[in-house]
Design a protein around this motif. Sequence first.
Motif: not given
Length: 325
Positions: A187-195, A197-205
């Motif tokens: 949640d802390s990592q996703i919250g810093t990258s609002l632009r 998409r969750t599925e494209e975020h590094f931490v999701y992968k």
Amino acid sequence: MMIETSTLEPTCPLPSKAYNLEMLHHEAYPGLETHGWCFGLPPGISPEQWPLDPLTGYPLVHGFTLRLPPDYRCHGPEITGLSFFAACNEHSDGGTPPDEAIQAAMTGPVAPSDERYRPFWKAAQDSHPRLFRMIDVLDDSFAVILLTEAELNGPPCRPPPAAAASALSCHATPHWISVGSARTYFDSQIGTSLRVRTEEHFVYKQLGGIPDARLDWNRALRWTPRANDPNAGKTPREDYATEKTSGYQQPHYFEGLPKAENFRKHEWAADHARDHIGGTMQPIQATPHFSPFYLEFEEYLGGYNFGGGNCQLDFLNMQLDWACG
């Protein structure tokens, strides 16, 4: 950022291999076939032995548990693994301000006169017999518990009650105690990258999805020998170090003048993962003066804040170093 301590001699021969460390997209459970896991819960200890942060009174966050390859069991054959704990990111922004009353209770030689603070003193007295504490230059707390085979295969341990800290600490109850360290980090990592998409975020992968909001959610770890690492069993050193008796080789070189466009990596380093056990070190800044018995890992391998950098842990001498990117 390292605090210097004395150096020890291993009880085993120097290793001849280094091992890449891989995070898998499934959960791990204690057992003989498990190499370890990050996030989740430590095995084989009691809640009373879970180390508290002396600056806040709350439990330190379990970063990872790792079964050591046989050639890295430098504390004796009976010590087959370790659990690593770290300060809570929610409390540290350039260092964790200490709650002085709790810190005094945990580090004092006698029980505090105020009974409300005695749980913190007792926690320090009941610590695991193979608990090693470390601090960085920000005075944030880290810890390692060395594990026997029985402990490594033992049941997951839930953190101790945080009621006393919640009532007395100047720090708020951390979110991870409710939803787990993996979900908190995610949640802390996703919250810093609002632009993004969750599925494209590094931490999701990296984690293979969105962590469940539970304390025991983890990601399995697997180590495999590197195909070629001439630095296995050697003490890492800088090129400019005055003492170079270990024969350590840098993984890079310059083809011509030392400029960015001339930077090259040796072919033998092609399969070297960023997370690994021993061998060639890839620090973000300076190379710490560590033994060959060390781990190097990134922030996502347990959810830390190294300022975008990485960390090295000498588990022979119990020294820790990290640098921001």
